[in-house]
Design a protein around this motif. Structure first.
Motif, PDB file in Angstrom:
ATOM      1  N   ASP A   1     -12.501  -7.342  -3.656  1.00 51.48           N
ATOM      2  CA  ASP A   1     -13.535  -6.308  -3.767  1.00 51.48           C
ATOM      3  C   ASP A   1     -13.080  -5.054  -2.994  1.00 51.48           C
ATOM      4  O   ASP A   1     -12.781  -5.127  -1.809  1.00 51.48           O
ATOM      5  N   ARG A   2     -13.034  -3.916  -3.696  1.00 53.06           N
ATOM      6  CA  ARG A   2     -12.435  -2.722  -3.068  1.00 53.06           C
ATOM      7  C   ARG A   2     -13.228  -2.224  -1.855  1.00 53.06           C
ATOM      8  O   ARG A   2     -12.658  -1.780  -0.855  1.00 53.06           O
ATOM      9  N   GLU A   3     -14.578  -2.311  -1.940  1.00 54.91           N
ATOM     10  CA  GLU A   3     -15.388  -1.826  -0.807  1.00 54.91           C
ATOM     11  C   GLU A   3     -15.209  -2.750   0.405  1.00 54.91           C
ATOM     12  O   GLU A   3     -15.044  -2.283   1.531  1.00 54.91           O
TER      13      GLU A   3
ATOM     14  N   TYR B   1       0.852  -1.197   0.000  1.00 50.48           N
ATOM     15  CA  TYR B   1       0.000   0.000   0.000  1.00 50.48           C
ATOM     16  C   TYR B   1       0.889   1.249   0.000  1.00 50.48           C
ATOM     17  O   TYR B   1       1.192   1.833   1.037  1.00 50.48           O
TER      18      TYR B   1
ATOM     19  N   TYR C   1      -8.819   1.208   0.516  1.00 50.13           N
ATOM     20  CA  TYR C   1      -9.191   0.519  -0.728  1.00 50.13           C
ATOM     21  C   TYR C   1      -8.001  -0.302  -1.228  1.00 50.13           C
ATOM     22  O   TYR C   1      -6.842  -0.018  -0.894  1.00 50.13           O
ATOM     23  N   ASN C   2      -8.286  -1.271  -2.105  1.00 55.70           N
ATOM     24  CA  ASN C   2      -7.205  -2.155  -2.580  1.00 55.70           C
ATOM     25  C   ASN C   2      -6.579  -1.702  -3.917  1.00 55.70           C
ATOM     26  O   ASN C   2      -5.714  -2.390  -4.447  1.00 55.70           O
ATOM     27  N   ASP C   3      -7.013  -0.529  -4.451  1.00 54.79           N
ATOM     28  CA  ASP C   3      -6.536  -0.121  -5.790  1.00 54.79           C
ATOM     29  C   ASP C   3      -5.006  -0.076  -5.902  1.00 54.79           C
ATOM     30  O   ASP C   3      -4.422  -0.611  -6.848  1.00 54.79           O
TER      31      ASP C   3
ATOM     32  N   HIS D   1     -12.685  -4.626   0.997  1.00 52.85           N
ATOM     33  CA  HIS D   1     -11.319  -4.433   1.478  1.00 52.85           C
ATOM     34  C   HIS D   1     -11.274  -3.237   2.428  1.00 52.85           C
ATOM     35  O   HIS D   1     -10.691  -3.291   3.516  1.00 52.85           O
ATOM     36  N   LYS D   2     -11.956  -2.174   2.046  1.00 46.98           N
ATOM     37  CA  LYS D   2     -11.942  -0.961   2.881  1.00 46.98           C
ATOM     38  C   LYS D   2     -12.672  -1.175   4.215  1.00 46.98           C
ATOM     39  O   LYS D   2     -12.228  -0.707   5.261  1.00 46.98           O
ATOM     40  N   GLN D   3     -13.795  -1.937   4.133  1.00 41.50           N
ATOM     41  CA  GLN D   3     -14.569  -2.169   5.369  1.00 41.50           C
ATOM     42  C   GLN D   3     -13.717  -2.769   6.483  1.00 41.50           C
ATOM     43  O   GLN D   3     -13.817  -2.400   7.635  1.00 41.50           O
TER      44      GLN D   3
END
Ligand code: SF4
Ligand code: SF4
Length: 312
Positions: free
Chosen positions: A196-198, A172, A207-209, A200-202
């Motif tokens: 899934d980015r959302e 990251y 985010y995982n971008d 991942h953020k939760q």
């Protein structure tokens, strides 16, 4: 190189055998941009020094109260059993740790110590004789890229000394810095906690971008990259997430993943830091579940190592 440059480390472990090829010295760097709810090393999150209080180590039941009256800020009190109590609102911002200096039992412990690059290189040079032919140094954390300038400059010195270098990272970080550091890395474990980015953020706070971008950018470099996934129930152990991970790996010609069973070994550290641990009733990942996930990867010609079974 700036010879005065210092990095904050929270541990250095010699004779590590699970953090890369051969026998290694693992350097645990402080600071992490992710805040995974299940984290087994929560003491690594903060880059700055901070206090940890281990009730199990404290000798208050034997009458010790040497730390009484040592705190200058009202952070330390004692309950009716004479057990020390930290006021975390005060202690989390402490910079001087007088209480810790008074505690000879290490129940009040300061986490983190600054090292100069050459001081660290000296330790690695000392350990060099115990590394096997393919052993070396592994930078872990926390997230080593949280102190990227220190990391890169230390890596450059490692290479001047012909050390084999490995990293355990969440990747990251911006891509330019990532690729700059990876020039000096021989082997990498890169975490991929959810596709899934959302989602991942939760659970991780970010985010995982950036992570996906960095993995894609290094995948065809010829370096050995092993992805890593802690298996968290009802989060990333779903069929859909495993299929999405497989598809990402195939697209990037990545052929190895290490899945790590969930465990509660880090629980006591959450308490020692004055934080609540959300996974206290969660059981370890069943072997059957791990094997099911492993089978899915193997069916797609991806080597999947469970726990400490990564082949080096
Ligand atoms: S000095 Fe250390 S061992 Fe003694 S009461 Fe204080 S925290 Fe506990
Ligand atoms: S960490 Fe700092 S504020 Fe907290 S008890 Fe120790 S000296 Fe006091």
């Amino acid at each position: 190189m700036n010879n005065d440059m210092k990095g904050m480390l929270f541990d250095i472990q010699s004779f590590s055998v699970h953090d890369g090829p051969g026998c290694r010295t693992t350097v645990f760097m402080s600071g992490c941009p992710l805040k995974c709810e299940w984290c087994a090393n929560p003491e690594s999150w903060k880059k700055e020094q901070h206090i940890m209080f281990s009730e199990g180590t404290c000798k208050y039941e034997k009458g010790c109260n040497i730390c009484r009256n040592k705190c200058l800020y009202g952070g330390l009190s004692f309950d009716e059993n004479n057990k020390p109590q930290l006021n975390w609102e005060i202690c989390k911002n402490c910079k001087t740790f007088e209480c810790s200096k008074a505690c000879y039992y290490n129940a009040l412990k300061v986490c983190g110590r600054e090292y100069e690059i050459q001081e660290l290189i000296k330790i690695l040079t000392r350990d060099n004789h115990s590394w096997s032919s393919n052993g070396g140094v592994t930078f872990s954390g926390g997230e080593p890229f949280y102190q990227s300038e220190f990391l890169i400059n230390t890596l450059i010195e490692c290479k001047k000394n012909y050390f084999h270098t490995a990293i355990e990272t969440t990747a990251y970080i911006d891509n330019k810095t990532f690729l700059e550091a990876m020039k000096y890395i021989d082997f990498a474990f890169i975490d991929l906690k959810h596709m899934d980015r959302e989602k991942h953020k939760q659970k991780t706070g970010v985010y995982n971008d950036l992570i996906l971008e960095n993995i894609e950018s290094i995948a065809s470099s010829g370096k050995r990259i092993v992805l890593r996934m802690p298996v968290i129930r009802d989060f990333n152990d779903t069929y859909q997430n495993i299929v999405d991970t497989i598809s990402f790996m195939k697209k990037n010609d990545l052929v190895e993943i290490n899945i790590l069973p969930f465990h509660r070994l880090g629980e006591s550290k959450w308490k020692q830091l004055g934080n609540e641990y959300k996974y206290k009733y969660e059981e370890s990942t069943p072997v059957k579940k791990l094997e099911e996930i492993q089978d899915l990867f193997l069916e797609n010609n991806i080597a999947c190592y469970i726990g400490h079974d990564t082949a080096f």
